[in-house]
Design an enzyme around this catalytic site. Sequence first.
Site, PDB file in Angstrom:
ATOM      1  N   ASP A   1      -3.622  11.114   6.497  1.00  0.00           N
ATOM      2  CA  ASP A   1      -3.049   9.894   5.912  1.00  0.00           C
ATOM      3  C   ASP A   1      -2.803   8.838   6.988  1.00  0.00           C
ATOM      4  O   ASP A   1      -3.031   7.636   6.767  1.00  0.00           O
ATOM      5  CB  ASP A   1      -1.733  10.217   5.204  1.00  0.00           C
ATOM      6  CG  ASP A   1      -1.942  10.998   3.915  1.00  0.00           C
ATOM      7  OD1 ASP A   1      -3.096  11.073   3.445  1.00  0.00           O
ATOM      8  OD2 ASP A   1      -0.950  11.533   3.381  1.00  0.00           O
TER       9      ASP A   1
ATOM     10  N   ASP B   1     -17.850   4.527   4.045  1.00  0.00           N
ATOM     11  CA  ASP B   1     -17.439   5.925   3.922  1.00  0.00           C
ATOM     12  C   ASP B   1     -17.270   6.491   5.331  1.00  0.00           C
ATOM     13  O   ASP B   1     -18.187   6.403   6.156  1.00  0.00           O
ATOM     14  CB  ASP B   1     -18.487   6.725   3.149  1.00  0.00           C
ATOM     15  CG  ASP B   1     -18.025   8.152   2.884  1.00  0.00           C
ATOM     16  OD1 ASP B   1     -17.271   8.357   1.918  1.00  0.00           O
ATOM     17  OD2 ASP B   1     -18.414   9.053   3.655  1.00  0.00           O
TER      18      ASP B   1
ATOM     19  N   ASP C   1     -11.715   8.720   1.407  1.00  0.00           N
ATOM     20  CA  ASP C   1     -12.004   8.012   2.657  1.00  0.00           C
ATOM     21  C   ASP C   1     -13.025   6.900   2.428  1.00  0.00           C
ATOM     22  O   ASP C   1     -13.808   6.569   3.318  1.00  0.00           O
ATOM     23  CB  ASP C   1     -12.505   8.990   3.726  1.00  0.00           C
ATOM     24  CG  ASP C   1     -13.744   9.760   3.279  1.00  0.00           C
ATOM     25  OD1 ASP C   1     -14.086   9.684   2.081  1.00  0.00           O
ATOM     26  OD2 ASP C   1     -14.368  10.432   4.121  1.00  0.00           O
TER      27      ASP C   1
ATOM     28  N   ARG D   1     -20.180  -4.658  13.808  1.00  0.00           N
ATOM     29  CA  ARG D   1     -18.865  -4.836  14.439  1.00  0.00           C
ATOM     30  C   ARG D   1     -17.836  -3.904  13.795  1.00  0.00           C
ATOM     31  O   ARG D   1     -16.978  -3.329  14.482  1.00  0.00           O
ATOM     32  CB  ARG D   1     -18.407  -6.291  14.317  1.00  0.00           C
ATOM     33  CG  ARG D   1     -19.177  -7.260  15.201  1.00  0.00           C
ATOM     34  CD  ARG D   1     -18.429  -8.584  15.341  1.00  0.00           C
ATOM     35  NE  ARG D   1     -18.182  -9.230  14.057  1.00  0.00           N
ATOM     36  CZ  ARG D   1     -19.031 -10.070  13.469  1.00  0.00           C
ATOM     37  NH1 ARG D   1     -20.200 -10.347  14.040  1.00  0.00           N
ATOM     38  NH2 ARG D   1     -18.723 -10.640  12.315  1.00  0.00           N
TER      39      ARG D   1
ATOM     40  N   ASN E   1      -8.943  15.918   8.834  1.00  0.00           N
ATOM     41  CA  ASN E   1      -8.002  16.394   7.822  1.00  0.00           C
ATOM     42  C   ASN E   1      -7.832  17.910   7.902  1.00  0.00           C
ATOM     43  O   ASN E   1      -6.720  18.439   7.813  1.00  0.00           O
ATOM     44  CB  ASN E   1      -8.511  15.998   6.437  1.00  0.00           C
ATOM     45  CG  ASN E   1      -7.424  15.442   5.549  1.00  0.00           C
ATOM     46  OD1 ASN E   1      -6.366  15.042   6.018  1.00  0.00           O
ATOM     47  ND2 ASN E   1      -7.672  15.411   4.262  1.00  0.00           N
TER      48      ASN E   1
ATOM     49  N   HIS F   1      -3.018  17.112   6.484  1.00  0.00           N
ATOM     50  CA  HIS F   1      -3.091  15.946   5.601  1.00  0.00           C
ATOM     51  C   HIS F   1      -2.228  14.784   6.090  1.00  0.00           C
ATOM     52  O   HIS F   1      -2.578  13.618   5.869  1.00  0.00           O
ATOM     53  CB  HIS F   1      -2.678  16.342   4.181  1.00  0.00           C
ATOM     54  CG  HIS F   1      -3.658  17.262   3.516  1.00  0.00           C
ATOM     55  ND1 HIS F   1      -4.915  16.853   3.123  1.00  0.00           N
ATOM     56  CD2 HIS F   1      -3.578  18.581   3.196  1.00  0.00           C
ATOM     57  CE1 HIS F   1      -5.567  17.865   2.572  1.00  0.00           C
ATOM     58  NE2 HIS F   1      -4.773  18.936   2.608  1.00  0.00           N
TER      59      HIS F   1
END
Length: 229
Positions: free
Chosen positions: A118, A101, A144, A164, A109, A114
């Site tokens: 994106d 997440d 997300d 990583r 955003n 937006h």
Amino acid sequence: MVVKFKCASAADSAREVAFRVGRLSTSVPSRLSSTASNWEQATASAAGFRLNKMLVATMQAERENRFWARHDALTSLPNRAGLAEAMNARRSGRAALLHLDLDGFKAVNATHGHETGDELLRAVADRLRGATRPNDVVARIGGDEFVILTDDLSPAALKAFSERLIAQISLSYLFSCSRVATISVSIGLGLTPEHGSDIAGLLAAADAALYRAKALGKSRCAFAPLSMQ
């Protein structure tokens, strides 16, 4: 056959004029017949070409529909259905599901719009593709949130792998609008067979671990407790 006619000359002398009338032919000339045959063949060929083109277009549309039913339209990564399909096709043995997440995505955003959001999601998808192995499955399951399905890694190797990923995602992003943004990512891990063998059980375990990683300060990974099984 010979037909005789009486014709008057200028001197009113009658002369017989013989007209030889040949038989009228009712057969179609070979050249005309060949032209008609060629036209029929060309018409049939054109009809066959159109039919073949329609069939190819239909098959292509069906393939595209099947693809997008299992893939995310924004990133082209597998979606939930594609992830479940990959899990069902996976060979038996140890596997891990990483639930990612993004930390700070909502701020990007809200600040940049937006379209930039994106663009950021597509960039994250590209980084995840580049950081995983060919047999790993990278999916976007909404908003997300991303998921990685991997196998044959020990807990220590999974922790190093997660760190990583966090380092890769945390690098700055330069957008087409020339703006720069930095985000991070929190990761929860569920294991099989410890947390179940189906996608629902693994997602539930990884989601609980993700919540724990967020509570510990974000930008880190956490394993689901074994007591969840």
